[in-house]
Scaffold this active site. Structure first.
Site, PDB file in Angstrom:
ATOM      1  CG  ASN A   9      -1.769   1.170   1.353  1.00 41.11           C
ATOM      2  OD1 ASN A   9      -1.761   2.060   0.556  1.00 41.11           O
ATOM      3  ND2 ASN A   9      -2.665   1.204   2.217  1.00 41.11           N
ATOM      4  CE  LYS A  16      -0.604   2.431   6.609  1.00 42.75           C
ATOM      5  NZ  LYS A  16      -1.989   2.477   6.770  1.00 42.75           N
ATOM      6  NE  ARG A  86      -6.117   1.914  -0.331  1.00 44.04           N
ATOM      7  CZ  ARG A  86      -6.201   3.177   0.283  1.00 44.04           C
ATOM      8  NH1 ARG A  86      -5.117   3.604   0.745  1.00 44.04           N
ATOM      9  NH2 ARG A  86      -7.290   3.750   0.239  1.00 44.04           N
ATOM     10  CG  HIS A 175     -13.113   4.223   2.627  1.00 41.39           C
ATOM     11  ND1 HIS A 175     -13.580   5.267   3.052  1.00 41.39           N
ATOM     12  CD2 HIS A 175     -11.836   4.479   2.850  1.00 41.39           C
ATOM     13  CE1 HIS A 175     -12.727   6.026   3.735  1.00 41.39           C
ATOM     14  NE2 HIS A 175     -11.730   5.556   3.459  1.00 41.39           N
ATOM     15  NE  ARG A 236      -9.659  12.875   3.316  1.00 34.62           N
ATOM     16  CZ  ARG A 236      -9.516  11.680   3.280  1.00 34.62           C
ATOM     17  NH1 ARG A 236     -10.397  11.339   1.954  1.00 34.62           N
ATOM     18  NH2 ARG A 236      -9.115  10.781   3.601  1.00 34.62           N
ATOM     19  CG  ASN A 329     -10.876   1.367  18.260  1.00 36.73           C
ATOM     20  OD1 ASN A 329     -10.938   0.026  18.831  1.00 36.73           O
ATOM     21  ND2 ASN A 329     -10.130   1.453  17.327  1.00 36.73           N
ATOM     22  CD  GLU A 380      -9.474  -0.540   3.988  1.00 35.41           C
ATOM     23  OE1 GLU A 380      -8.632  -0.309   5.045  1.00 35.41           O
ATOM     24  OE2 GLU A 380      -9.771   0.247   3.268  1.00 35.41           O
TER      25      GLU A 380
HETATM   26  P1  ADP Z   1      -6.855   5.558   8.698  1.00 37.50           P
HETATM   27  O1  ADP Z   1      -7.910   6.097   7.933  1.00 37.50           O
HETATM   28  O2  ADP Z   1      -5.648   6.221   8.658  1.00 37.50           O
HETATM   29  O3  ADP Z   1      -6.676   3.846   8.457  1.00 37.50           O
HETATM   30  P2  ADP Z   1      -7.915   4.627  11.142  1.00 37.50           P
HETATM   31  O4  ADP Z   1      -8.901   3.415  10.510  1.00 37.50           O
HETATM   32  O5  ADP Z   1      -6.869   3.984  11.921  1.00 37.50           O
HETATM   33  O6  ADP Z   1      -7.334   5.514  10.448  1.00 37.50           O
HETATM   34  O7  ADP Z   1      -8.537   5.569  12.274  1.00 37.50           O
HETATM   35  C1  ADP Z   1      -8.010   6.502  12.797  1.00 37.50           C
HETATM   36  C2  ADP Z   1      -9.045   7.109  13.841  1.00 37.50           C
HETATM   37  O8  ADP Z   1      -9.526   6.322  14.775  1.00 37.50           O
HETATM   38  C3  ADP Z   1      -8.365   8.290  14.551  1.00 37.50           C
HETATM   39  O9  ADP Z   1      -9.349   9.392  14.719  1.00 37.50           O
HETATM   40  C4  ADP Z   1      -8.207   7.593  15.885  1.00 37.50           C
HETATM   41  O10 ADP Z   1      -8.191   8.771  17.108  1.00 37.50           O
HETATM   42  C5  ADP Z   1      -9.376   6.982  16.109  1.00 37.50           C
HETATM   43  N1  ADP Z   1      -9.341   5.760  17.176  1.00 37.50           N
HETATM   44  C6  ADP Z   1      -8.589   5.007  17.572  1.00 37.50           C
HETATM   45  N2  ADP Z   1      -8.908   4.142  18.571  1.00 37.50           N
HETATM   46  C7  ADP Z   1      -9.985   5.027  19.202  1.00 37.50           C
HETATM   47  C8  ADP Z   1     -10.298   4.900  20.391  1.00 37.50           C
HETATM   48  N3  ADP Z   1     -10.097   3.936  21.312  1.00 37.50           N
HETATM   49  N4  ADP Z   1     -11.490   5.871  20.583  1.00 37.50           N
HETATM   50  C9  ADP Z   1     -11.714   6.796  19.646  1.00 37.50           C
HETATM   51  N5  ADP Z   1     -11.196   6.815  18.714  1.00 37.50           N
HETATM   52  C10 ADP Z   1     -10.035   6.110  18.279  1.00 37.50           C
END
Ligand code: ADP
Length: 394
Positions: A9, A16, A86, A175, A236, A329, A380
């Protein structure tokens, strides 16, 4: 020969890598960052111990060093059997993953103007891996491909038709790999065949998008010509009035500056004035920080509006699904969002919602909820690895 599958990626300043065994179990990962800068650096398997990269290392150098490290650590023995990449934009050419040959490369280049920050750098990754493993089949997996089933009423903008016919201005959606995986996983959890499963899938990471999936197929999605449209995201803006461009140009702001503002300084970052990190925002809001609370409120409200809107594209609904770093999360975001949707009969179970992640509970709705609400971790890389091995074997 090793029977590993490599997933690549490549982003504008990072790359990555994920390494899967023949049973599609992940066995290693690597991340190289700050590429083309003096402080380029890489890590393997999330280890804090960095891998040395030359100053200003480019994608090709970083990939070569990471592959050598995988080999030294005996994670990779010889060549992999397939390499999956990707690729962000497949335009209208690619409805599914494609084996990389001169036709595929030309087609990816042709749509590069639609994703100037992504496709050229995806091609750099492909070039580098072709140089390292000239005999290994390589496969491109497109973020847009899954959304090629959108009906015309969902993908056309109400613009003069030559914009579409001459310039390809339409909604493509992104996505797709994650939303496709949500359809598969939701069907599995619900014990139904994918082609009779319909969901609303909310992918909430740094980028955020929502997709209506009817009987396994994408029929509507929130991102459009570019990944800027739709939901509020990390930096964004998502939807804004396009009249903004003229209004701000009257105040001396150039179109390129508005574009940069909408992409880099808006969303959670813009509203809060602090950060694009949802976890930090939730902590700040807890301590009474008003702009942080406002950022969360706008994020959840916009998301709820879009969940409501997506029901117009479906004749059937089996579940609402949350995924991505925030979706997986943040119990708070799930709760605040669903709170707006009582009229649809959606109701969260606060306890199950809090438990998710601690006891890998995936269903977080209240027993009285009209539809199940699921939380499903996205993967993914696994989808790309599966596509790469399928096409390499075909
Ligand atoms: P990317 O699109 O770069 O792959 P991710 O899917 O890793 O991003 O998501 C990143 C987001 O997830 C960030 O805003 C991060 O703060 C949020 N996040 C991760 N863990 C938690 C958590 N425990 N509570 C709230 N937000 C979280």
């Amino acid at each position: 020969m090793d029977e590993s599958i490599l997933v690549v990626n490549s982003g504008s300043s990072s790359v990555k890598l994920a390494l899967f065994d023949k049973h599609h179990q992940k066995k290693a990962s690597a991340l190289a960052e700050r590429l083309n800068k003096q402080d380029a650096i890489a890590h393997i398997n999330g280890s804090p111990e960095p891998i040395e990269l030359p100053k200003g290392a480019n994608h090709q150098q970083a990939l070569q060093i990471l592959i050598e490290t995988f080999t030294q650590k005996e994670l990779l023995k010889g060549s992999p059997i397939a390499i999956g990449h990707r690729v962000v934009h497949g335009g209208e050419t690619f409805r599914e993953a494609a084996l990389i040959d001169s036709y595929t490369i030309t087609a990816i280049k042709k749509v590069s103007s639609l994703a100037p920050l992504h496709n050229p750098v995806n091609l750099v990754g492909i070039d580098a891996m072709q140089a390292l493993f000239p005999a290994v089949p390589q496969v491109a997996v497109f973020d847009t491909a899954y959304h090629q089933t959108l009906p015309e009423k969902a993908y056309r903008y109400a613009l003069p038709k030559h914009c579409y016919e001459d310039w390809g201005v339409r909604r493509y959606g992104f996505h797709g790999t994650s939303h496709y995986f949500m359809a598969q996983e939701a069907a599995r959890l619900l014990g139904k065949p994918v082609d009779s499963t319909s969901i609303i899938s909310a992918h909430l990471g740094n980028g955020c998008s929502i997709t209506a999936i009817q009987y396994g197929k994408s029929v509507d999605t929130s991102m459009g010509l570019t990944p800027l449209e739709g939901l509020v995201m990390g930096t964004r803006s998502g939807d804004v009035d396009p009249g903004l461009f003229d209004y701000l140009s009257g105040r001396g702001v150039r179109a390129s500056e508005v574009h940069a503002m909408l992409n880099n300084d808006s969303g959670l970052m813009g509203l809060s004035g602090h950060t694009n990190d949802m976890r930090t925002l939730c902590e700040l809001a807890e301590q009474g920080d008003k702009p942080a609370q406002l950022a969360i409120d706008v994020f959840c409200f916009r998301l709820a509006r879009y969940i409501g809107a997506m029901t117009a594209s479906l004749t059937h609904l089996d579940a609402v699904v949350f995924t991505g770093g925030i979706g997986e999360n943040s119990a708070q975001v799930r709760q605040e969002t669903i709170k707006h949707l009582g009229l649809l009969g959606l109701e969260i179970d606060p306890e199950r919602n809090q438990q998710h992640g601690r006891q890998t509970e995936s269903q977080v709705n209240h027993a009285d909820s009209r539809f199940p609400i699921l939380v499903i971790p996205t993967n993914e890389e696994l989808v790309i690895a599966r596509a790469a091995s399928r096409l390499a074997n075909a």
